[in-house]
Design a protein around this motif. Structure first.
Motif, PDB file in Angstrom:
ATOM      1  N   SER A   1       0.856  -1.183   0.000  1.00  0.00           N
ATOM      2  CA  SER A   1       0.000   0.000   0.000  1.00  0.00           C
ATOM      3  C   SER A   1       0.890   1.229   0.000  1.00  0.00           C
ATOM      4  N   SER A   2       0.678   2.108  -0.968  1.00  0.00           N
ATOM      5  CA  SER A   2       1.516   3.305  -1.059  1.00  0.00           C
ATOM      6  C   SER A   2       0.953   4.473  -0.281  1.00  0.00           C
ATOM      7  N   ASP A   3      -0.354   4.456  -0.002  1.00  0.00           N
ATOM      8  CA  ASP A   3      -0.985   5.604   0.642  1.00  0.00           C
ATOM      9  C   ASP A   3      -1.149   5.440   2.146  1.00  0.00           C
ATOM     10  N   GLU A   4      -1.235   4.227   2.634  1.00  0.00           N
ATOM     11  CA  GLU A   4      -1.490   4.000   4.057  1.00  0.00           C
ATOM     12  C   GLU A   4      -0.641   2.836   4.526  1.00  0.00           C
ATOM     13  N   ALA A   5      -0.308   2.886   5.788  1.00  0.00           N
ATOM     14  CA  ALA A   5       0.594   1.889   6.353  1.00  0.00           C
ATOM     15  C   ALA A   5      -0.198   0.848   7.124  1.00  0.00           C
ATOM     16  N   PRO A   6       0.079  -0.438   6.887  1.00  0.00           N
ATOM     17  CA  PRO A   6      -0.574  -1.468   7.709  1.00  0.00           C
ATOM     18  C   PRO A   6       0.032  -1.493   9.099  1.00  0.00           C
ATOM     19  N   GLY A   7      -0.793  -1.795  10.095  1.00  0.00           N
ATOM     20  CA  GLY A   7      -0.311  -1.822  11.464  1.00  0.00           C
ATOM     21  C   GLY A   7      -0.662  -3.062  12.232  1.00  0.00           C
ATOM     22  N   ALA A   8      -1.588  -3.872  11.724  1.00  0.00           N
ATOM     23  CA  ALA A   8      -2.005  -5.077  12.431  1.00  0.00           C
ATOM     24  C   ALA A   8      -2.428  -6.114  11.406  1.00  0.00           C
ATOM     25  N   VAL A   9      -2.303  -7.391  11.766  1.00  0.00           N
ATOM     26  CA  VAL A   9      -2.617  -8.479  10.851  1.00  0.00           C
ATOM     27  C   VAL A   9      -3.132  -9.664  11.650  1.00  0.00           C
ATOM     28  N   ALA A  10      -4.040 -10.413  11.048  1.00  0.00           N
ATOM     29  CA  ALA A  10      -4.567 -11.623  11.686  1.00  0.00           C
ATOM     30  C   ALA A  10      -5.087 -12.562  10.610  1.00  0.00           C
ATOM     31  N   PHE A  11      -4.755 -13.848  10.736  1.00  0.00           N
ATOM     32  CA  PHE A  11      -5.302 -14.877   9.842  1.00  0.00           C
ATOM     33  C   PHE A  11      -6.721 -15.217  10.273  1.00  0.00           C
ATOM     34  N   HIS A  12      -7.532 -15.568   9.277  1.00  0.00           N
ATOM     35  CA  HIS A  12      -8.829 -16.170   9.594  1.00  0.00           C
ATOM     36  C   HIS A  12      -8.574 -17.579  10.103  1.00  0.00           C
ATOM     37  N   PRO A  13      -9.111 -17.959  11.246  1.00  0.00           N
ATOM     38  CA  PRO A  13      -8.768 -19.264  11.831  1.00  0.00           C
ATOM     39  C   PRO A  13      -9.178 -20.459  10.989  1.00  0.00           C
TER      40      PRO A  13
ATOM     41  N   SER B   1     -10.618 -20.138   7.429  1.00  0.00           N
ATOM     42  CA  SER B   1     -10.704 -19.900   5.981  1.00  0.00           C
ATOM     43  C   SER B   1      -9.383 -19.360   5.466  1.00  0.00           C
ATOM     44  N   PRO B   2      -9.103 -19.563   4.181  1.00  0.00           N
ATOM     45  CA  PRO B   2      -7.862 -19.020   3.596  1.00  0.00           C
ATOM     46  C   PRO B   2      -7.986 -17.527   3.335  1.00  0.00           C
ATOM     47  N   ALA B   3      -8.006 -16.768   4.404  1.00  0.00           N
ATOM     48  CA  ALA B   3      -8.135 -15.317   4.297  1.00  0.00           C
ATOM     49  C   ALA B   3      -7.299 -14.678   5.390  1.00  0.00           C
ATOM     50  N   ILE B   4      -7.037 -13.426   5.178  1.00  0.00           N
ATOM     51  CA  ILE B   4      -6.222 -12.666   6.125  1.00  0.00           C
ATOM     52  C   ILE B   4      -6.848 -11.300   6.308  1.00  0.00           C
ATOM     53  N   PHE B   5      -6.812 -10.810   7.536  1.00  0.00           N
ATOM     54  CA  PHE B   5      -7.328  -9.491   7.867  1.00  0.00           C
ATOM     55  C   PHE B   5      -6.150  -8.554   8.138  1.00  0.00           C
ATOM     56  N   CYS B   6      -6.314  -7.318   7.691  1.00  0.00           N
ATOM     57  CA  CYS B   6      -5.237  -6.346   7.851  1.00  0.00           C
ATOM     58  C   CYS B   6      -5.841  -5.009   8.247  1.00  0.00           C
ATOM     59  N   GLY B   7      -5.219  -4.355   9.238  1.00  0.00           N
ATOM     60  CA  GLY B   7      -5.645  -3.032   9.671  1.00  0.00           C
ATOM     61  C   GLY B   7      -4.649  -1.986   9.242  1.00  0.00           C
ATOM     62  N   PHE B   8      -5.140  -0.815   8.828  1.00  0.00           N
ATOM     63  CA  PHE B   8      -4.290   0.211   8.227  1.00  0.00           C
ATOM     64  C   PHE B   8      -4.376   1.511   9.021  1.00  0.00           C
ATOM     65  N   SER B   9      -3.438   2.394   8.727  1.00  0.00           N
ATOM     66  CA  SER B   9      -3.358   3.667   9.442  1.00  0.00           C
ATOM     67  C   SER B   9      -4.552   4.572   9.136  1.00  0.00           C
ATOM     68  N   SER B  10      -5.241   4.351   8.050  1.00  0.00           N
ATOM     69  CA  SER B  10      -6.411   5.149   7.717  1.00  0.00           C
ATOM     70  C   SER B  10      -7.635   4.758   8.519  1.00  0.00           C
ATOM     71  N   GLY B  11      -7.568   3.670   9.279  1.00  0.00           N
ATOM     72  CA  GLY B  11      -8.715   3.178  10.015  1.00  0.00           C
ATOM     73  C   GLY B  11      -9.468   2.077   9.303  1.00  0.00           C
ATOM     74  N   ALA B  12      -9.023   1.697   8.120  1.00  0.00           N
ATOM     75  CA  ALA B  12      -9.693   0.652   7.360  1.00  0.00           C
ATOM     76  C   ALA B  12      -9.218  -0.725   7.817  1.00  0.00           C
ATOM     77  N   VAL B  13     -10.138  -1.659   7.823  1.00  0.00           N
ATOM     78  CA  VAL B  13      -9.840  -3.073   8.064  1.00  0.00           C
ATOM     79  C   VAL B  13     -10.248  -3.816   6.794  1.00  0.00           C
TER      80      VAL B  13
END
Length: 1835
Positions: free
Chosen positions: A771-783, A785-797
């Motif tokens: 991401s060039s505009d916002e920085a990721p700060g947190a990450v978590a795998f879905h327990p 499913s093959p998916a991943i969650f990511c939280g960004f400095s803009s407040g988006a998840v």
């Protein structure tokens, strides 16, 4: 002030059109180039002689620039390795021209009467705990010189160093060598680090730099990382050795130097100038990890030398270290220092840093195998096996300090490269890794000898440390300190007997060192053979293959050949001819194979950034051939046969490597190219993922190793033409990680703005999200499913699919940066937290994850974000996080978000003197029910997750916080991350737990975790480390010694017993669990199935109170218990309360039906404020305040029991708004205790008079009331506690001062008990009826009483171990008494209790029998105060009466029971005061005391004399005006419905009191003698009354207006009165005759808000008259008049009209329109409240235009300008006062008022400042007054 055309700033280059060279001149090599950093055109001035290459403004010396701005801003960058000079010609006010020069050529400060020379010195300062290292780079600019904003205060330079007054800037000469962007002048002190947009967004109280002056800062980067701000001179010339003002940046200017030579010291501001100073520029350190250090990293650092800032003298022959053992107490991880490091020899430091393994005795042994990382036992006598339990398995990462080092081994099977502090050997075919461990910081250079026997590595921080390793077995053979501060290159000779190093010394000069290493493997020492210093720029250094004593180096414009002979290093340059200007980047000798000399074995290949490759014959020192490489043409076109000397833009070559047949070239365009040695055709080309940093051809010539600056390492296989990536890495610290169970994957997020997915089995990267505009700060795998969650400095998840590698969903419910992500193991819920304190719950059990709930202000916002501040339990039932404050940890139900537990961890750290806060949380296995909390001091607290009680504590080896926790699934091992170390604890051990400490990271470890199979450990920080767990799993083992949640053994009880403060000290171990109120939620969503309304969403403004607990039966039987008791205890019996969410209907009822305030004046009469406090204030640092609170005028009559007096000690304190005022009754001196955010409601003094408790009501910024506990002797707040939600009605200490009771107000009805040993909440009781007062029984601390609606409640305290139970027994008032409400109480002689009622009765109770036996009519109104001592009782009521009763016969009447009559009780004395009695404090005999009333008055009462003397007097209503006598002996104040009061300004005692008025004016000094002083008051009926101060009588009454008066002013001669009313009419009246001779109606329709008069010279401003006056009205209009009242002349000079601003949110009304003449320029107006923006506008009457605007954070409510210094005081509705320095633009904010600061007035001498908020008057002393006046008067 500068001329208008130069304001607010002037672009010098644009104004004088430098590009046309008509008004300026240039000489020598001056050209226009484009700078990549600024992305704009700049002027480059270069040349060997600075005086011959320059830009000069103006063109000739006979001309003058005429620039009058005080500050000169020079935007420039020194050219690396060159000198530069800047010359300024300044003209003084008397016409003298002073030459001021700044140059890196100067060695010291020099001066004369006509010139000043300041040396410009570059400095690198590294600050570590306990040590500060300073590197001075004198002379030439360093290689890392950055763009600099040089801010010169021209006025101060002349004033401080020559005692002359600055006139204007005459000329400027910019001399080589530098790049210059522009010059600016201004009278404003800009902050170049803050842009206009940032200042507006953050409401900063600084003057941001204009857009055209600002340096560009890429998004996500810091200004300080790219640029330098230097301000000269500093603000305070008295302290020349202190840093200058620098916007809190790590880059600044400091001044260190000798005293000025020349004239003797002169007096400046009353002090002699002691020192002059060179200019020192400090670029931030580039190789120090301290700026990224995590929370609590306060480890001491090893100093350099013995206190000298210069590098220590290093022995010429470093010795091999002997076998040495160091005790663990002397060990510092990851660095080691002896206890006395200030005089430690550098070799001893190097010796202490060599740590490899720990023996069984807990000592560190040097020189053992480094196959495993450092494992340090924590000093315990018990050890757990195996030892070590962790072994480093793999490292994901590359580089750290540099990405240019990657080497082939001799056999070509392995690659050697650094990964921060670890040297990695990677086998190419099997991808197995082995490690060289021992460096304590980042590795900066590597070298491997030709036979792969010796490996050399150097670490980056100065001074550099070099290690020599046995490459085959990994043993460190030698460790020695280098004389080079930072080694950037290492090279072995072919035999390995010589080692060469290149780097920089302490002065920034290049150093080349040759060491002899032939004796190292034989027990010998490393010997320094030769060392040479040079000014050359060396980018690459290589040793010839055929001769190890011959070397070559290249750099910018230089190619040199070196030779070692006779212990001396000598070099000679190669004549490059026309290519002498090339920037050479790398070089390589031709390899010689099979021992045969080829014809070209004397050939040296050198590459340049322009694409040229030079073939050099290093025997003949001549260039043989030059090739110019061009980019490959488009597909289909033929390649050029001979690209040498081709025209066009060449390839930017950064590195090359040569084999006998081919040449590999790496370039900045990200391509690896392979050419034959004749460069006739391009053989191969491989595209990389970033600019290529280095290339290396394998010994067999079949593979080419390449590295990139983006952290990639790989090789090109030439036969197969395939490129293989060996490793990828993050290019910035890793912030968080998450592991996936089924697929064995790892996810990481980093400051490089990437999210990466790794395969744990192969350590290969699988996915990369950028991401060039916002920085990721947190990450978590879905327990699941093959998916991943990511939280960004803009407040988006966002959720990403790993199967489709795409975005699944995005949620934007947060307003702040995401700080935490956690999913429940069952995969049903996901939780996220943000920096704004909100918590979001998601349903992730469905394919499309959606938001369920959002709770606001529940997560801590104060602690820096970390990956371990949010956790879910293993059974998916619980959620834990740090919040709402950093001192609490909250546990919730993960499905419903019901708050189950809130634990306070703010124990007092005796060693550090501060409160602990929570740093990380972690759940243990579900079977244990443990919650682990890491606190900020040095321990991990294990809590019972259901009850909050402490199970155990794990002490830390080092006093710093643990940033991350992880507990294995079998609860055997606990991982903690502390700074750069990892600790493994034996969690099974109950007493004295042991741990092993592992090092290897060069930066703080951000997170640790077990892999899902529990066989490995992950740690992330600078890189990703994978560790093998060597303990063998045992599936059948249980968890011995670890108590479950319901099994608390004796050890736990002993721990809690010892922690509860039995020794009288504050507790250190036991947190306090408590159940808090339901959460405020603000997202509407449907409730999950089965949840009966539990997910009802509530607005943020609503707060629900806790429901009362179950009734507790008492001794009197169940029927006697009507008041419930919900206990909150520190003991072991704390039943958790599970709260249910109210239904939607109940929520609406709670909103529409707030709790009714009882009809009793006993409760706090909080004034309804339209203003609230704010957080966006710029409070000055301690010790730099320009205002000091001197006196508080008034007493808060709104409070209750808000005055305390101790006759024995003389301690006297009362409240005024938010302040606690401590006053000496003898001298009148005051102390002011600040800290409360809202109005103080009540006070309580302990019986020993050592502790004072004060309580304030809750406000918009906090959900609970604040109770502060003050240390009376020290005057400091020692505790801050909170519990009540509305207001604190009363406070009381127990007779033994061991307990403090607090009673909530009508909206709270909670009785709380606090332990004064630790100020923990020991009990909380919810009362079912409103209560008005509480008191402890004086004959025992186990009994208290409360009075309320129709009953007395007796409370009995029962101590059960360390638990406290409160049993309440309600005794109703007898019907024949008839008292509906009991409002006050006090204890008398045992066992009597006196209670006052709202109807004026006093009831007497027998506390033993619990019955009322006597009552009498004591007053006509409500009795709010009762005090009893012996046979005397004092009552105070709402009827303003204070009565003294003789109650000596009451104990005798008790025996008669209910038949007793009140005839034996009689009143002795009665006093009538000025308001309802709300506070009273008497001596032990009730002979004398102090009483407070609602009128804001404190009275001294003497019953013996029957007198009342006014001690403290203030206004009861809003203060309307403050005016001062000319001699400042008196001041007068008036309020809206009170009186005019005249005070003595020295003592602030009330002297005279007149009738009430609306506005005031004091006659000016021109009126004559003091006895002729008069005060004019304006009234609501339109009349003016003139009072004589000397005769204290009214002399004259006039009626010039029909409407109420709004503003008054005297003319300058004092004979005319100007008055304005609320209809906008201005009247002019004669004081002698009382006649109104002129009426002005220009402002009719809007109230007059301000009138001011000043004098002017006759004829000035083009009009006649000597008076200049203005009138401002509420419609944003200002009229300015010139008048001569003796000739009856009045002429309109100017008329100002501004657009109307927006209405204030608090009042709905526009801000007041205010204007004032500037005392320093009578033709300049300062205006506020005019226009649509929050700003101060300066309008020039001469120029007829606005000349300056000054931004404000809010609309101003009041304005006052200092008559002496250029200070401006501004009051805001946000309870804030701002003092602005109009010269520099600097501002300081001050708090203390409890309302809108609607009035500001400087005294005539400007020594004092009066401010008013409603009825509060605060008197401030201007601290900087003397210096400012001296500056204004001049030398």
């Amino acid at each position: 002030m500068a001329r208008a055309w130069q304001h607010p700033f002037l672009n010098v280059f644009r104004y004088f059109r430098v590009d046309e060279w008509k008004r300026s001149s240039k000489e020598g090599d001056v050209s226009v180039v484009t700078d990549k950093a600024l992305k704009s055109a700049v002027y480059r001035i270069r040349g060997s002689v600075s005086a011959s290459n320059y830009i000069q403004l103006p063109k000739t010396s006979t001309q003058s620039l005429g620039l009058t701005g005080r500050f000169l801003y020079v935007l420039f960058r020194p050219l690396p390795t060159k000198h530069f000079a800047i010359h300024l010609d300044l003209s003084t006010e008397d016409g003298q021209v002073i030459r001021v020069s700044f140059s890196s050529l100067f060695k010291e400060f020099r001066s004369s009467a006509t010139w000043l020379q300041f040396p410009f010195v570059f400095e690198t300062r590294t600050s570590r705990t306990g040590d500060t290292k300073t590197e001075y780079l004198a002379g030439v600019a360093p290689l890392g010189a950055r763009w600099t904003c040089l801010q010169l205060d021209l006025c101060d330079i002349l004033l401080v160093y020559l005692s002359r007054c600055y006139g204007h800037l005459k000329s400027v000469r910019l001399c080589a060598n530098l790049l210059v962007r522009n010059l600016y002048t201004s009278d404003l002190c800009f902050d170049p680090t803050v842009s206009v947009a940032e200042a507006r967004r953050a409401k900063l109280s600084v003057t941001p730099v204009p857009r055209e002056m600002a340096f560009p800062v890429p998004k996500g980067e810091s200004w300080h990382d790219r640029y330098v701000h230097v301000r000269f001179p500093r603000n305070n010339p008295k302290v020349p050795s202190q840093p200058v003002q620098r916007s809190d940046s790590p880059i600044a200017a400091v001044f260190l130097g000798p005293a000025p030579q020349g004239p003797p010291p002169t007096e400046v501001f009353g002090e002699p100038v002691q020192d002059a100073s060179p200019l020192v520029q400090m670029p931030s350190p580039t190789a120090v990890s301290a700026p990224r250090r995590g929370l609590g990293d306060s480890s001491p650092r090893v100093p350099v030398g013995s206190g000298s800032p210069w590098p220590p003298q290093v022995p010429s022959a470093p010795r091999l270290l002997p076998e040495t053992s160091l005790s663990f107490e002397q060990l510092e991880v990851p660095r080691v220092a002896s206890p006395d490091t200030s005089t430690q020899d550098p070799s001893a430091w190097a010796e202490a840093a060599d740590i490899h393994r720990v023996d069984s005795s807990g000592h560190v042994l040097a020189h053992e195998s480094t196959e495993v990382p450092v494992a340090l036992d924590a000093g315990s006598c018990q050890h757990f096996l195996p030892d070590p339990i962790l072994r480093l398995k793999g490292v994901i990462g590359f580089g750290g300090h540099s990405t240019k080092w990657a080497l082939w081994t001799t056999d070509g099977t392995s690659v050697v490269y650094p990964c921060h502090a670890v040297v990695v050997v990677l086998r190419v075919d099997t991808e197995e890794q082995r490690f060289f461990l021992g460096h304590t910081d980042k590795v900066s250079a590597l070298a491997l000898d030709r036979s792969s026997v010796l490996l050399a590595s150097a670490q980056a921080p100065s001074p550099s440390v070099v290690r020599l390793w046995d490459f085959q077995n990994g043993t460190c053979l030698s460790l020695f300190q280098s004389p080079i501060y930072t080694i950037c290159s290492l090279s072995f000779s072919g035999s390995g007997a010589l080692l060469y190093g290149v780097g920089k010394d302490g002065h920034g000069r290049t150093v080349v060192v040759a060491w002899g290493t032939d004796q190292v493997g034989r027990g010998g020492q490393v010997v320094v053979l030769a060392k040479v210093h040079t000014d050359l720029d060396i980018q690459a250094f290589r040793v010839a293959f055929s001769d190890g004593t011959r070397m070559a180096s290249c750099g910018r414009g230089s190619l040199r050949l070196w030779r070692l002979r006779g212990g001396t290093l000598r070099s000679c340059s190669v004549d490059l001819g026309e290519h002498c200007a090339l920037e050479l980047t790398d070089l390589a000798f031709v390899q010689v194979q099979d021992g045969h000399r080829a014809p070209w074995d004397h050939t040296l290949y050198v590459c340049s950034r322009s694409g040229h490759i030079l073939e050099v014959d290093h025997q003949r020192l001549a260039v043989r051939c030059v090739h110019h490489l061009l980019p490959a043409p488009s597909p289909g076109s033929p390649l050029p046969e001979k690209p040498a000397l081709s025209s066009g833009l060449g390839i930017a070559i950064s590195c090359l490597s040569v084999s006998p047949d081919t040449c590999a070239v790496g370039s900045e365009d990200g391509r690896l190219r392979l050419w034959p040695l004749d460069f006739s055709s391009l053989l191969l080309e491989a595209e990389q993922e970033g600019p290529v940093s280095s290339v290396c051809i394998s010994p067999d010539g079949l593979r080419v190793l390449s590295t990139t600056s983006s952290g990639h390492l790989g090789f090109l296989d030439i036969p197969s033409r395939e490129y293989t990536v060996l490793t990828r890495s993050h290019t910035a610290p890793v912030l968080a990680l998450s592991t996936e169970r089924s697929r064995g994957q790892l996810a990481t997020v980093s400051l490089d703005r990437t999210v990466r997915i790794w395969d744990l089995a192969t350590l290969r990267q699988l996915y990369d999200f950028t991401s060039s505009d916002e920085a990721p700060g947190a990450v978590a795998f879905h327990p699941t499913s093959p998916a991943i969650f990511c939280g960004f400095s803009s407040g988006a998840v966002r959720s990403f699919s790993l199967e489709k590698a795409g975005l699944l969903a995005e949620h934007t419910c947060h307003q702040g940066a995401i700080t935490g992500l956690a999913a429940t193991p069952d995969g049903n819920f996901l939780f996220s937290t943000c920096s704004r304190g909100s918590l979001a719950q998601y349903n992730c059990a469905v394919s499309q994850c959606h938001v369920l709930r959002v709770a606001v202000k529940v997560v801590c916002q104060d602690v820096p974000p970390g990956p371990s501040t949010l956790a879910t339990s293993g059974d998916s039932r619980l959620l834990a996080f740090v919040g709402p404050s950093k001192y609490t940890v909250t546990v919730m139900d993960s499905a419903s978000l019901n708050e189950l537990l809130r634990v306070d961890v703010s124990t007092l750290d005796l060693a550090g003197g501060r409160l602990d806060w929570a740093v990380a949380v972690c759940f243990g296995p579900a079977a244990l029910g443990h919650l682990l909390v890491s606190v900020s001091s040095d321990k991990v607290v294990v809590l019972d997750a259901s009850s909050g009680r402490v199970v155990r504590e794990l002490p830390s080896v080092r006093p710093m916080a643990c940033s991350s926790l992880a507990l294995s699934e079998d609860a055997h091992f606990l991982l903690t991350a502390t700074s750069r170390t990892i600790k493994v604890w034996n969690y099974w051990t109950q007493t004295d737990p042991s741990c092993q400490v592992y090092v290897g990271h060069s930066e703080p470890v951000q997170a640790v975790a077990f892999t899902p199979d529990q066989q490995r450990v992950l740690s992330v920080g600078d890189a990703i480390f994978l560790w093998d767990v060597l303990a063998t799993p045992d599936s059948g083992r249980s968890m011995p010694g670890v108590p479950l949640a319901h099994e608390v053994g004796p050890g736990t009880g002993q721990l809690e017993g010892a922690a509860c403060g039995a020794d009288g000290l504050p507790r250190q171990q036991v947190p306090v669990p408590s159940q808090g109120p339901p959460l405020p939620l603000d997202v509407y969503a449907m409730p999950p199935e089965g949840n009966d309304g539990a997910c009802c969403m509530l607005g943020e403004e609503w707060s629900c109170k806790e429901s009362p607990g179950p009734p507790v039966s008492g001794a009197g039987g169940a029927g006697d218990v009507a008041w419930g008791s919900a206990r909150r205890s520190q003991g072991l019996r704390v039943p958790p309360l599970c709260h249910r969410w109210p239904s939607t209907q109940s929520v609406q009822e709670a909103r529409t039906q707030p709790p009714a305030r009882p009809d009793s004046y006993k409760h706090l009469a909080a004034r309804c404020k339209a203003s609230t406090g704010t957080e966006s204030v710029s409070l000055p640092p301690e010790g730099t305040e320009l205002l000091h609170l001197r006196t508080v005028v008034g007493y808060n009559g709104n409070g209750r029991a808000s005055v305390v007096w101790e006759p024995d000690t003389g301690f006297f304190a009362y409240t005024c708004g938010r302040l606690v005022v401590v006053e000496d009754l003898h001298s009148g001196a005051q102390q002011h205790w600040l800290g409360h955010p809202e109005e103080i409601s009540t006070l309580a003094l302990s019986h020993n008079a050592q502790v004072l408790a004060s309580a304030s009501r809750h406000g918009s910024s906090a959900a609970h009331c604040q109770i502060r506990v003050w240390d009376v002797p020290g005057g400091l707040c020692q505790q801050l506690i909170s519990h009540h939600s509305s207001a604190v009605q009363a406070l009381a200490f127990s007779p033994d001062d061991r307990l403090l009771v607090s009673l909530g107000g009508c909206g709270d009805c909670t009785l709380a008990l606090w332990s004064t040993a630790t100020y923990e909440l020991v009990s909380s009781t919810r009362l079912l009826e409103r209560v008005h007062g509480v008191a402890f029984s004086p004959w025992g601390a186990s009994e208290l009483a409360c009075v309320g609606a129709g009953a007395v409640a007796f409370g009995f305290l029962q101590q059960r171990g360390k638990d406290v139970d409160v049993q309440m027994h309600r005794a109703p008032i007898p019907e024949d008494v008839g008292a509906a409400e009991l409002t006050s109480l006090c204890y008398g002689a045992a066992p009597l209790l006196y209670c006052g009622s709202s109807s004026g009765q006093v009831c007497v109770w027998d506390t033993g029998a619990g019955r009322c036996f006597l009552a009498w009519e004591a007053d006509d109104g409500e009795i709010g105060v009762l005090l009893c001592a012996g046979s005397r009782l004092v009552s105070g009521s709402s009827t303003r009466r204070l009565r003294l009763w003789a109650v000596g016969a009451v104990p005798e009447l008790r025996r008669k029971g209910t038949s007793a009559r009140s005839s034996s009780v009689f009143m002795e004395r009665e006093l009538t005061l000025d308001g309802a009695v709300v506070s009273a404090s008497f001596d032990s005999s009730v002979d004398m005391g102090i009483v407070g009333t609602t009128s804001g008055t404190l009275w001294y009462i003497s019953w013996a004399e029957g007198s009342s003397i006014r001690l403290v007097s203030g206004h009861r209503s809003k203060v309307s005006e403050v005016v001062f006598s000319p001699g400042e002996s008196h001041c007068a104040t008036g309020d809206e419905d009170g009186s005019v009061r005249v005070w003595s300004l020295a003592s602030m005692e009330l002297v005279i009191q007149f009738q009430s008025c609306l506005c005031l004016a004091w006659s000016p000094p021109s009126c004559g003698h003091p006895e002729q002083q008069q005060v004019v008051a304006g009234y609501s009926d339109g009349t003016l009354r003139v009072f004589s101060i000397a005769r204290t009588s009214m002399e004259l009454k006039m009626h010039p207006h029909r409407a109420a008066l709004a503003a008054l002013a005297f003319s300058t001669d004092g004979q005319t009165i100007l008055s304005g009313d609320k209809d906008g009419v201005v009247a002019v009246s004669r004081l002698r005759t009382g006649m109104t001779f002129r009426v002005l109606s220009d402002h009719r329709g809007a109230p007059i808000s301000a009138i001011q008069s000043t004098s002017k010279k006759y004829g000035d401003l083009g009009v006649e008259g000597t008076d200049l006056w203005l009138a401002a009205s509420g419609d944003q209009r200002i009229s300015v008049w010139a008048s001569d009242w003796l000739r009856d002349r009045c002429e309109l000079l100017d008329w100002l009209s501004f657009p109307a601003p927006a209405s204030l949110a608090a009042t709905g009304l526009p801000p007041p329109s205010l204007a004032a003449f500037c005392p320093w320029d009578g033709a300049l107006l300062a205006c506020v409240g005019l226009g649509a923006r929050e700003e101060v506008v300066f309008y020039s009457l001469r120029q007829k235009q606005v000349v300056e605007k000054m931004s404000l954070p809010f609309f101003a409510m009041s304005l006052s300008l200092s008559p002496a210094a250029r200070f401006m005081a501004i009051g805001f509705a946000e309870c804030t006062l701002r003092l602005v320095d109009c010269e520099s633009g600097a501002a300081q904010d001050f708090t203390g008022h409890d309302g809108s600061v609607h009035l500001c007035r400087f005294t005539p001498s400007a020594r004092l400042l009066f401010t008013a908020a409603h009825n509060e008057i605060l008197v401030w002393e201007v601290v900087d007054h003397g210096r400012r006046v001296a500056a204004a008067l001049g030398p």
